[in-house]
Design a protein around this motif. Structure first.
Motif, PDB file in Angstrom:
ATOM      1  N   PRO A   6      33.227 -11.335  95.482  1.00 58.51           N
ATOM      2  CA  PRO A   6      34.433 -11.119  96.297  1.00 58.51           C
ATOM      3  C   PRO A   6      34.843 -12.344  97.110  1.00 58.51           C
ATOM      4  CG  PRO A   6      32.554  -9.987  97.267  1.00 58.51           C
ATOM      5  CD  PRO A   6      32.095 -10.511  95.955  1.00 58.51           C
ATOM      6  N   LEU A   7      33.898 -13.260  97.343  1.00 59.63           N
ATOM      7  CA  LEU A   7      34.249 -14.459  98.107  1.00 59.63           C
ATOM      8  C   LEU A   7      35.167 -15.368  97.290  1.00 59.63           C
ATOM      9  CD1 LEU A   7      30.824 -15.347  99.711  1.00 59.63           C
ATOM     10  CD2 LEU A   7      32.897 -14.661 100.908  1.00 59.63           C
ATOM     11  N   LYS A   8      34.969 -15.348  95.985  1.00 65.48           N
ATOM     12  CA  LYS A   8      35.788 -16.190  95.110  1.00 65.48           C
ATOM     13  C   LYS A   8      37.258 -15.777  95.248  1.00 65.48           C
ATOM     14  CE  LYS A   8      34.516 -15.991  90.853  1.00 65.48           C
ATOM     15  NZ  LYS A   8      33.673 -16.043  89.671  1.00 65.48           N
ATOM     16  N   ASP A   9      37.484 -14.471  95.212  1.00 65.77           N
ATOM     17  CA  ASP A   9      38.850 -13.947  95.389  1.00 65.77           C
ATOM     18  C   ASP A   9      39.419 -14.387  96.718  1.00 65.77           C
ATOM     19  OD1 ASP A   9      38.784 -12.608  93.113  1.00 65.77           O
ATOM     20  OD2 ASP A   9      38.623 -10.587  93.985  1.00 65.77           O
ATOM     21  N   LEU A  10      38.572 -14.247  97.724  1.00 66.14           N
ATOM     22  CA  LEU A  10      39.031 -14.526  99.079  1.00 66.14           C
ATOM     23  C   LEU A  10      39.492 -15.964  99.206  1.00 66.14           C
ATOM     24  CD1 LEU A  10      39.258 -13.433 101.902  1.00 66.14           C
ATOM     25  CD2 LEU A  10      36.908 -14.110 102.294  1.00 66.14           C
TER      26      LEU A  10
ATOM     27  N   LEU B 225      25.155 -12.672 101.999  1.00 61.72           N
ATOM     28  CA  LEU B 225      25.708 -13.679 101.093  1.00 61.72           C
ATOM     29  C   LEU B 225      25.139 -13.531  99.677  1.00 61.72           C
ATOM     30  CD1 LEU B 225      27.457 -16.219 100.862  1.00 61.72           C
ATOM     31  CD2 LEU B 225      25.442 -17.557 101.499  1.00 61.72           C
ATOM     32  N   LYS B 226      23.845 -13.292  99.609  1.00 65.91           N
ATOM     33  CA  LYS B 226      23.208 -13.165  98.299  1.00 65.91           C
ATOM     34  C   LYS B 226      23.838 -12.009  97.522  1.00 65.91           C
ATOM     35  CE  LYS B 226      18.523 -12.958  96.356  1.00 65.91           C
ATOM     36  NZ  LYS B 226      18.426 -11.588  95.834  1.00 65.91           N
ATOM     37  N   GLN B 227      24.031 -10.896  98.238  1.00 66.52           N
ATOM     38  CA  GLN B 227      24.656  -9.733  97.582  1.00 66.52           C
ATOM     39  C   GLN B 227      26.089 -10.045  97.159  1.00 66.52           C
ATOM     40  OE1 GLN B 227      23.935  -7.173 100.928  1.00 66.52           O
ATOM     41  NE2 GLN B 227      22.281  -6.064  99.887  1.00 66.52           N
ATOM     42  N   ALA B 228      26.795 -10.816  97.993  1.00 66.07           N
ATOM     43  CA  ALA B 228      28.190 -11.143  97.660  1.00 66.07           C
ATOM     44  C   ALA B 228      28.239 -11.990  96.389  1.00 66.07           C
ATOM     45  CB  ALA B 228      28.859 -11.885  98.815  1.00 66.07           C
ATOM     46  N   LEU B 229      27.320 -12.940  96.306  1.00 64.98           N
ATOM     47  CA  LEU B 229      27.332 -13.843  95.144  1.00 64.98           C
ATOM     48  C   LEU B 229      26.936 -13.098  93.872  1.00 64.98           C
ATOM     49  CD1 LEU B 229      25.777 -17.019  96.836  1.00 64.98           C
ATOM     50  CD2 LEU B 229      28.193 -16.540  96.390  1.00 64.98           C
TER      51      LEU B 229
END
Ligand SMILES: Nc1ncnc2c1ncn2[C@@H]1O[C@H](COP(=O)(O)OP(=O)(O)OP(=O)(O)O)[C@@H](O)[C@H]1O
Ligand SMILES: [Mg+2]
Length: 241
Positions: free
Chosen positions: A233-237, A223-227
């Protein structure tokens, strides 16, 4: 523990994944994320002998599962537990018989022992002993999911695959399911691979995850890496939904 390498999948000539690579570590809760129809379930199926990749490989504990001998494949199938996205219970069987189905099919325990083992799993997934004689139509959505989970665990798998374990659950039941999945991983020391759309599960229980978008794995990490990743990329998702 599970390594996907250059996995290509197709249905009727239409490409779903064009070269998926991922790496699932032993003992982690690993998520398969992506928009609706992006191919999460299909990717899961390549790991549980339900969808053979057109090319590429899936290795579990070093064994290339699609190139293993039939006997080896049979042994591996018994070491994985699966709870499907629309995993229906058998409506004509009570809870205990639903949980014991794999044991009746694949173990050599006698019926009394099978019932005892099924009861043990019933308690493990947080159901009350007096629910064992109920039929699926008498269960809440959360209870049905727990029975399906107990059924997936019945043969004591080393890897548990869950397709949207929280779908259709209210937020309180969804959080309880998250805690149960974590508890099962911690107490049994198994690896969990789960498809999820649930942002709370992503934040609360996933150790690492991948994101599928437009036939490719666009992210793998925690999660830290994603943020911190360029354009999170989570925002897009979650804008996509
Ligand atoms: N058995 C099948 N035959 C043909 N096409 C299929 C089959 N299963 C899935 N597909 C197609 O493959 C694509 C990916 O489907 P998949 O079920 O893997 O997506 P998903 O990410 O799990 O979606 P959802 O979030 O809705 O569950 C979709 O376009 C779907 O229509
Ligand atoms: Mg799906």
């Amino acid at each position: 523990m599970i390594i996907g390498k250059d996995i290509v999948t197709t249905y009727n000539g239409i490409t779903i994944h064009e070269g998926a690579n991922f790496h699932i570590k032993s003992g982690e809760i690993y998520g398969l994320l992506g928009g609706s129809g992006s191919g999460k379930t299909t990717l899961l199926k390549t790991m549980i002998f339900l969808k053979e990749p057109t090319s590429g490989s899936v290795k579990i504990n070093g064994v290339d599962i699609w190139r293993a001998l039939p006997k080896e494949q049979q042994d591996m199938k018994l070491q994985i537990g699966v709870m499907f996205q629309f995993g229906a219970l058998f409506s004509n069987m009570n809870v205990l018989d639903n949980i014991g189905i794999m044991l009746r099919e694949y173990s050599e325990f006698d019926p009394n022992d099978i019932d005892e083992i099924a009861k043990m799993w019933l308690i493990k997934v947080g159901l009350k002993p007096n629910s064992m004689t109920l039929y699926p139509s008498e269960l809440s959505g959360g209870m049905k999911k727990r029975v399906a989970l107990a059924r997936a665990l019945a043969l004591s798998p080393r890897v548990l695959f869950l397709d949207e374990p929280n779908s259709g659950l209210d937020p309180i039941s969804a959080r309880a399911m998250d805690r149960l999945i974590c508890d099962i991983r911690d107490s049994l020391g198994i690896t969990v691979v789960m498809v999820t759309h649930d942002i709370d599960s992503i934040f609360n229980i996933l150790d690492r995850f991948l994101i599928v978008d437009n036939k490719k794995i666009v992210f793998e990490g925690d999660l830290k890496q994603a943020l911190e990743f360029k354009d999170n990329p989570l925002k897009d998702l979650f804008a996509m939904r």
